[in-house]
Design a protein around this motif. Sequence first.
Motif, PDB file in Angstrom:
ATOM      1  N   SER A  16       0.298  11.530   2.894  1.00 16.51           N
ATOM      2  CA  SER A  16      -0.140  12.544   1.779  1.00 16.51           C
ATOM      3  C   SER A  16      -0.510  13.907   2.294  1.00 16.51           C
ATOM      4  CB  SER A  16      -1.309  12.086   0.934  1.00 16.51           C
ATOM      5  OG  SER A  16      -2.348  11.926   1.782  1.00 16.51           O
ATOM      6  N   GLY A  17      -0.660  14.811   1.636  1.00 12.44           N
ATOM      7  CA  GLY A  17      -0.836  16.061   2.160  1.00 12.44           C
ATOM      8  C   GLY A  17      -0.754  17.467   1.032  1.00 12.44           C
ATOM      9  N   TYR A  68      -8.542   8.418   5.395  1.00 14.74           N
ATOM     10  CA  TYR A  68      -7.028   8.277   5.408  1.00 14.74           C
ATOM     11  C   TYR A  68      -6.318   9.318   6.246  1.00 14.74           C
ATOM     12  CZ  TYR A  68      -7.847  11.436   1.452  1.00 14.74           C
ATOM     13  OH  TYR A  68      -8.379  12.372   0.852  1.00 14.74           O
ATOM     14  N   LYS A  69      -4.952   8.995   6.242  1.00 12.95           N
ATOM     15  CA  LYS A  69      -4.215  10.247   6.950  1.00 12.95           C
ATOM     16  C   LYS A  69      -3.586  11.078   6.220  1.00 12.95           C
ATOM     17  CE  LYS A  69      -1.089  10.744  10.814  1.00 12.95           C
ATOM     18  NZ  LYS A  69       0.151  10.861  10.367  1.00 12.95           N
ATOM     19  N   GLU A  70      -3.539  12.323   6.299  1.00  7.13           N
ATOM     20  CA  GLU A  70      -2.896  13.263   5.626  1.00  7.13           C
ATOM     21  C   GLU A  70      -1.810  14.071   6.657  1.00  7.13           C
ATOM     22  OE1 GLU A  70      -4.548  15.907   2.868  1.00  7.13           O
ATOM     23  OE2 GLU A  70      -4.596  14.386   1.340  1.00  7.13           O
ATOM     24  N   ASP A  73       0.800  -1.296   0.073  1.00 14.07           N
ATOM     25  CA  ASP A  73      -0.076  -0.152   0.049  1.00 14.07           C
ATOM     26  C   ASP A  73       0.985   1.214   0.181  1.00 14.07           C
ATOM     27  OD1 ASP A  73      -2.206   1.747   0.447  1.00 14.07           O
ATOM     28  OD2 ASP A  73      -1.809   1.561   2.373  1.00 14.07           O
ATOM     29  N   VAL A  74       0.393   2.432  -0.398  1.00  9.91           N
ATOM     30  CA  VAL A  74       1.318   3.603  -0.683  1.00  9.91           C
ATOM     31  C   VAL A  74       0.842   4.376   0.328  1.00  9.91           C
ATOM     32  CG1 VAL A  74       2.028   5.383  -2.198  1.00  9.91           C
ATOM     33  CG2 VAL A  74       1.426   2.933  -3.014  1.00  9.91           C
ATOM     34  N   SER A  75      -0.173   5.027   0.476  1.00 13.25           N
ATOM     35  CA  SER A  75      -0.566   6.288   1.387  1.00 13.25           C
ATOM     36  C   SER A  75      -0.305   5.459   2.729  1.00 13.25           C
ATOM     37  CB  SER A  75      -1.704   6.910   1.100  1.00 13.25           C
ATOM     38  OG  SER A  75      -2.231   7.907   2.034  1.00 13.25           O
TER      39      SER A  75
END
Length: 268
Positions: free
Chosen positions: A25-26, A159-161, A17-19
């Motif tokens: 991400s942001g 998801y988390k930024e 998985d990436v993010s």
Amino acid sequence: AMAGCGWARAVRGLLLDVSGVLYDSGADGGVPIAGSAEAVRRIKASGLKLQLCTNETQATREDFVRKLRALGFDISVNEVTAPAPAACHLLKERGLRPHLLVHHDLVPEFAEIDKTNPNCVVLGDAAENFTYANLNEAFRLLIGMEKPVLISLGKGRYYKETDGLKLDVGAYMKALEYACDIQAEVVGKPAKRFFESALAELGVPPEQAIMIGDDIVSDVGGAQQCGMRALQVRTGKYRPSDENHPQVKPDAYVNNLAEAVDIILQQL
């Protein structure tokens, strides 16, 4: 601790998985998670196969890869399995003409697809594009169809930024499902077909692959249902409550990707 890692044996390929695993991400482009770029280099140097399996739908794969490379990740476009190309394949296969409710940066992925007189709705992580007007337009199209077809590019809750948690496409998918009394078709994790195409691109059977992700349901649960081993990292949107999940039990928890790679490479 390392000796008892039976889950790490007989591995030929990794799905990442990436993010939340490689980076958070942001708006500023995001920040790499400590040790993750080096971990990707070590995976490649070891001869293990590597495929990124992402539900990212805020950018084309080309732009996404450009961003990852700028963050120090040695990744190419053909190493990314993402929902938009899979959705295009499905649309062509079934003669569907989509109304797109997606992030405007994703639209180029659908350039080859006929969008006139739509007979389905495709929903992605539209972020700021999730306005009342845009959701209502999608709702009206669906409710007006004799057999409404809603295709969702994932079903994540959040998801988390870098500046905190963000609502994901699944929340809006549920709103449209509820309003129209229909069930969406999910393209992306945790759909079995999506994991199977990622494995096909990886070129490794499920029992020789490990999925590493931060989402207990989409990453870990989805991969295990395909016969893969799956690890949850304690980065990204991981929360301690995940460790008591009633349905999904990862094969292992690792603090981050770098730790997972350490253990796996020691078993080679």
